[in-house]
Design a protein around this motif. Structure first.
Motif, PDB file in Angstrom:
ATOM      1  N   PRO A   4      34.280  42.472  29.999  1.00  0.00           N
ATOM      2  CA  PRO A   4      34.334  41.855  28.675  1.00  0.00           C
ATOM      3  C   PRO A   4      33.527  40.565  28.614  1.00  0.00           C
ATOM      4  CG  PRO A   4      36.515  42.587  29.338  1.00  0.00           C
ATOM      5  CD  PRO A   4      35.632  42.756  30.534  1.00  0.00           C
ATOM      6  N   PHE A   5      32.791  40.404  27.529  1.00  0.00           N
ATOM      7  CA  PHE A   5      31.947  39.231  27.298  1.00  0.00           C
ATOM      8  C   PHE A   5      32.710  37.935  27.577  1.00  0.00           C
ATOM      9  CE2 PHE A   5      29.732  36.763  23.611  1.00  0.00           C
ATOM     10  CZ  PHE A   5      28.862  36.149  24.491  1.00  0.00           C
ATOM     11  N   GLU A   6      33.947  37.852  27.035  1.00  0.00           N
ATOM     12  CA  GLU A   6      34.682  36.597  27.153  1.00  0.00           C
ATOM     13  C   GLU A   6      35.217  36.339  28.562  1.00  0.00           C
ATOM     14  OE1 GLU A   6      37.758  36.801  24.263  1.00  0.00           O
ATOM     15  OE2 GLU A   6      39.033  38.145  25.423  1.00  0.00           O
ATOM     16  N   LYS A   7      35.239  37.355  29.409  1.00  0.00           N
ATOM     17  CA  LYS A   7      35.712  37.136  30.774  1.00  0.00           C
ATOM     18  C   LYS A   7      34.787  36.187  31.526  1.00  0.00           C
ATOM     19  CE  LYS A   7      36.846  39.439  35.135  1.00  0.00           C
ATOM     20  NZ  LYS A   7      36.957  40.725  35.873  1.00  0.00           N
ATOM     21  N   ASN A   8      33.486  36.283  31.259  1.00  0.00           N
ATOM     22  CA  ASN A   8      32.511  35.511  32.023  1.00  0.00           C
ATOM     23  C   ASN A   8      31.804  34.415  31.225  1.00  0.00           C
ATOM     24  OD1 ASN A   8      32.776  37.035  34.501  1.00  0.00           O
ATOM     25  ND2 ASN A   8      31.724  38.703  33.443  1.00  0.00           N
ATOM     26  N   ALA A   9      31.817  34.520  29.887  1.00  0.00           N
ATOM     27  CA  ALA A   9      31.051  33.579  29.073  1.00  0.00           C
ATOM     28  C   ALA A   9      31.932  32.580  28.332  1.00  0.00           C
ATOM     29  CB  ALA A   9      30.182  34.341  28.075  1.00  0.00           C
ATOM     30  N   SER A  10      33.198  32.495  28.699  1.00  0.00           N
ATOM     31  CA  SER A  10      34.137  31.550  28.103  1.00  0.00           C
ATOM     32  C   SER A  10      34.369  30.385  29.071  1.00  0.00           C
ATOM     33  CB  SER A  10      35.466  32.253  27.836  1.00  0.00           C
ATOM     34  OG  SER A  10      36.022  32.693  29.066  1.00  0.00           O
ATOM     35  N   ILE A  11      35.162  29.412  28.633  1.00  0.00           N
ATOM     36  CA  ILE A  11      35.534  28.325  29.546  1.00  0.00           C
ATOM     37  C   ILE A  11      36.315  28.898  30.729  1.00  0.00           C
ATOM     38  CG2 ILE A  11      36.908  26.225  29.792  1.00  0.00           C
ATOM     39  CD1 ILE A  11      36.232  25.549  26.907  1.00  0.00           C
ATOM     40  N   SER A  12      37.141  29.908  30.457  1.00  0.00           N
ATOM     41  CA  SER A  12      37.891  30.550  31.552  1.00  0.00           C
ATOM     42  C   SER A  12      36.943  31.143  32.582  1.00  0.00           C
ATOM     43  CB  SER A  12      38.792  31.656  30.987  1.00  0.00           C
ATOM     44  OG  SER A  12      39.659  31.149  30.004  1.00  0.00           O
ATOM     45  N   GLY A  13      35.864  31.779  32.099  1.00  0.00           N
ATOM     46  CA  GLY A  13      34.880  32.346  33.013  1.00  0.00           C
ATOM     47  C   GLY A  13      34.150  31.278  33.810  1.00  0.00           C
ATOM     48  N   LEU A  14      33.784  30.201  33.133  1.00  0.00           N
ATOM     49  CA  LEU A  14      33.112  29.092  33.810  1.00  0.00           C
ATOM     50  C   LEU A  14      33.985  28.530  34.931  1.00  0.00           C
ATOM     51  CD1 LEU A  14      30.857  26.927  34.006  1.00  0.00           C
ATOM     52  CD2 LEU A  14      32.077  25.655  32.229  1.00  0.00           C
ATOM     53  N   ILE A  15      35.263  28.349  34.647  1.00  0.00           N
ATOM     54  CA  ILE A  15      36.186  27.815  35.649  1.00  0.00           C
ATOM     55  C   ILE A  15      36.329  28.786  36.817  1.00  0.00           C
ATOM     56  CG2 ILE A  15      38.623  27.260  36.063  1.00  0.00           C
ATOM     57  CD1 ILE A  15      38.650  26.075  33.196  1.00  0.00           C
ATOM     58  N   ARG A  16      36.392  30.074  36.520  1.00  0.00           N
ATOM     59  CA  ARG A  16      36.521  31.058  37.596  1.00  0.00           C
ATOM     60  C   ARG A  16      35.286  31.053  38.500  1.00  0.00           C
ATOM     61  NH1 ARG A  16      36.538  35.059  34.857  1.00  0.00           N
ATOM     62  NH2 ARG A  16      34.750  36.243  35.606  1.00  0.00           N
ATOM     63  N   PHE A  17      34.111  30.918  37.906  1.00  0.00           N
ATOM     64  CA  PHE A  17      32.891  30.831  38.711  1.00  0.00           C
ATOM     65  C   PHE A  17      32.927  29.591  39.602  1.00  0.00           C
ATOM     66  CE2 PHE A  17      30.612  33.324  35.187  1.00  0.00           C
ATOM     67  CZ  PHE A  17      30.706  34.521  35.886  1.00  0.00           C
ATOM     68  N   ALA A  18      33.370  28.471  39.040  1.00  0.00           N
ATOM     69  CA  ALA A  18      33.428  27.230  39.820  1.00  0.00           C
ATOM     70  C   ALA A  18      34.400  27.359  40.982  1.00  0.00           C
ATOM     71  CB  ALA A  18      33.828  26.067  38.922  1.00  0.00           C
ATOM     72  N   GLN A  19      35.507  28.058  40.764  1.00  0.00           N
ATOM     73  CA  GLN A  19      36.521  28.193  41.809  1.00  0.00           C
ATOM     74  C   GLN A  19      36.065  29.078  42.960  1.00  0.00           C
ATOM     75  OE1 GLN A  19      39.807  29.454  39.339  1.00  0.00           O
ATOM     76  NE2 GLN A  19      40.665  27.391  39.224  1.00  0.00           N
ATOM     77  N   ARG A  20      35.046  29.874  42.739  1.00  0.00           N
ATOM     78  CA  ARG A  20      34.504  30.679  43.834  1.00  0.00           C
ATOM     79  C   ARG A  20      33.881  29.786  44.904  1.00  0.00           C
ATOM     80  NH1 ARG A  20      31.166  35.532  40.721  1.00  0.00           N
ATOM     81  NH2 ARG A  20      32.976  36.618  39.834  1.00  0.00           N
ATOM     82  N   TYR A  21      33.377  28.647  44.469  1.00  0.00           N
ATOM     83  CA  TYR A  21      32.677  27.749  45.383  1.00  0.00           C
ATOM     84  C   TYR A  21      33.508  26.548  45.789  1.00  0.00           C
ATOM     85  CZ  TYR A  21      28.854  30.578  43.600  1.00  0.00           C
ATOM     86  OH  TYR A  21      28.066  31.646  43.240  1.00  0.00           O
ATOM     87  N   LYS A  22      34.417  26.146  44.924  1.00  0.00           N
ATOM     88  CA  LYS A  22      35.283  25.001  45.224  1.00  0.00           C
ATOM     89  C   LYS A  22      36.698  25.371  44.800  1.00  0.00           C
ATOM     90  CE  LYS A  22      31.692  21.453  44.576  1.00  0.00           C
ATOM     91  NZ  LYS A  22      31.715  20.834  45.915  1.00  0.00           N
ATOM     92  N   GLU A  23      37.445  25.923  45.729  1.00  0.00           N
ATOM     93  CA  GLU A  23      38.776  26.426  45.414  1.00  0.00           C
ATOM     94  C   GLU A  23      39.809  25.302  45.399  1.00  0.00           C
ATOM     95  OE1 GLU A  23      39.708  29.529  48.121  1.00  0.00           O
ATOM     96  OE2 GLU A  23      38.045  30.820  47.485  1.00  0.00           O
ATOM     97  N   ASN A  24      41.037  25.703  45.077  1.00  0.00           N
ATOM     98  CA  ASN A  24      42.183  24.789  45.088  1.00  0.00           C
ATOM     99  C   ASN A  24      41.988  23.580  44.178  1.00  0.00           C
ATOM    100  OD1 ASN A  24      43.432  26.411  47.081  1.00  0.00           O
ATOM    101  ND2 ASN A  24      42.192  25.398  48.647  1.00  0.00           N
ATOM    102  N   ARG A  25      41.426  23.851  43.023  1.00  0.00           N
ATOM    103  CA  ARG A  25      41.262  22.774  42.062  1.00  0.00           C
ATOM    104  C   ARG A  25      41.413  23.334  40.653  1.00  0.00           C
ATOM    105  NH1 ARG A  25      36.656  18.065  41.924  1.00  0.00           N
ATOM    106  NH2 ARG A  25      37.145  17.242  39.864  1.00  0.00           N
ATOM    107  N   ASN A  26      42.148  22.619  39.808  1.00  0.00           N
ATOM    108  CA  ASN A  26      42.308  23.023  38.412  1.00  0.00           C
ATOM    109  C   ASN A  26      41.209  22.352  37.585  1.00  0.00           C
ATOM    110  OD1 ASN A  26      44.680  24.567  38.841  1.00  0.00           O
ATOM    111  ND2 ASN A  26      45.879  22.674  38.918  1.00  0.00           N
TER     112      ASN A  26
END
Length: 291
Positions: A167-189
């Motif tokens: 789904p478009f919104e899975k990756n192109a939303s703020i939620s998607g942006l945060i999930r991408f960031a957590q792949r590289y820097k985990e354990n952070r909200n």
């Protein structure tokens, strides 16, 4: 001058206040939606707030912008996501109108945001599409000056369309942006602002995450441009606080996916009414429907 009680019902908060017939917000407040209590409880809250306000203020009607798919004629919720349980089937217009003995109009929140932009955003176009990029992605379509709602009042639900199988919104939303960031820097909200702050500082991993986000956003918008050929694409939502830099970054990525003629002839702009667009657009919808 006539004034109206306006509500913008979201999954997290309800914005409400008094708006006059020229679209000026005279007063406004916020309250938690408490969406977990369900759709009927939310409307009970709207009615209680309205009763409290109209004890001290004269209003000529109630204008409601809400999450969910709304029958624009009956004001009933015909479809809703998991964010607000038990919302489908709730007759918002009838319930509020009967309780307050006032005229009421109800419309989808992104439609209202687009109507607000069309009314007071000075975009000077009658053909546009609007996107809100937040926790998810919502959309609205204006063709020849008229909002297009679709057969079952669900046009613009392009957060669900598939981009590379997801789904478009899975990756192109703020939620998607945060999930991408957590792949590289985990354990952070993360928040979107924190991610872009690191991006601007040149963090290599975060630059990769942001690039992935922009890729999906640009592909989705490019596809919509191919379908609708709008004069303008208006983008709203939390990430637009980045301003013109955000627009430039989106356009740079879109250039990879759009044919040159489409790229040249489509303007990407930010929403101008910010968080007030839903309330203002709800009043504009009320005026159009009642006149």
């Amino acid at each position: 001058m006539k004034q109206y009680l306006a509500f913008d019902i979201g999954g997290t908060q309800i914005k409400y206040g008094i708006v006059n017939q020229e679209g000026s917000i005279l007063s406004q407040s916020l309250i938690d939606t408490e969406a977990h209590l369900g759709g009927p409880a939310i409307i009970e809250k709207v009615i209680a707030l309205s009763q409290s306000i109209i004890e001290n203020h004269s209003v000529n009607g109630v204008a409601i912008s809400t999450a969910g798919q709304v029958d624009i004629h009956t004001g009933m919720i015909v479809g809703a996501g998991e964010t607000i349980p038990n919302y489908t089937g709730v007759e918002v217009k009838n319930l509020v109108s009967n309780a307050l003995d006032l005229p009421v109009e109800v419309r989808n929140d992104v439609d209202c945001a687009a109507l607000g932009e069309q009314w007071l955003g000075n975009h000077d176009t009658s053909n546009l599409i609007a996107l809100t990029v937040g926790t998810g992605i919502g959309g609205a379509i204006v063709i020849d000056g008229k909002m297009y709602s679709g057969h079952t009042f669900s046009a613009g639900e392009w957060g669900y369309m598939l981009i590379e199988g997801e789904p478009f919104e899975k990756n192109a939303s703020i939620s998607g942006l945060i999930r991408f960031a957590q792949r590289y820097k985990e354990n952070r909200n993360w928040t979107g602002k924190e991610i872009f702050d690191l991006y601007d500082q040149g963090d290599v991993n975060i630059k990769t995450a942001v690039s992935q986000f922009y890729k999906y956003l640009a592909i989705g918008i490019s596809n919509l441009i191919y379908i609708f050929n709008p004069e303008k694409v208006i983008i709203g939502g939390g990430l637009t606080a980045r301003g013109d830099t955000f627009v430039q970054e989106v356009r740079l990525e879109m250039q990879k996916h759009l044919q040159p003629s489409f790229y040249r002839n489509t303007e990407i702009v930010l929403a101008k009414l910010s968080n007030n667009a839903g309330m203002i657009g709800a009043v504009y919808n009320f005026l159009k429907k009642q006149n």
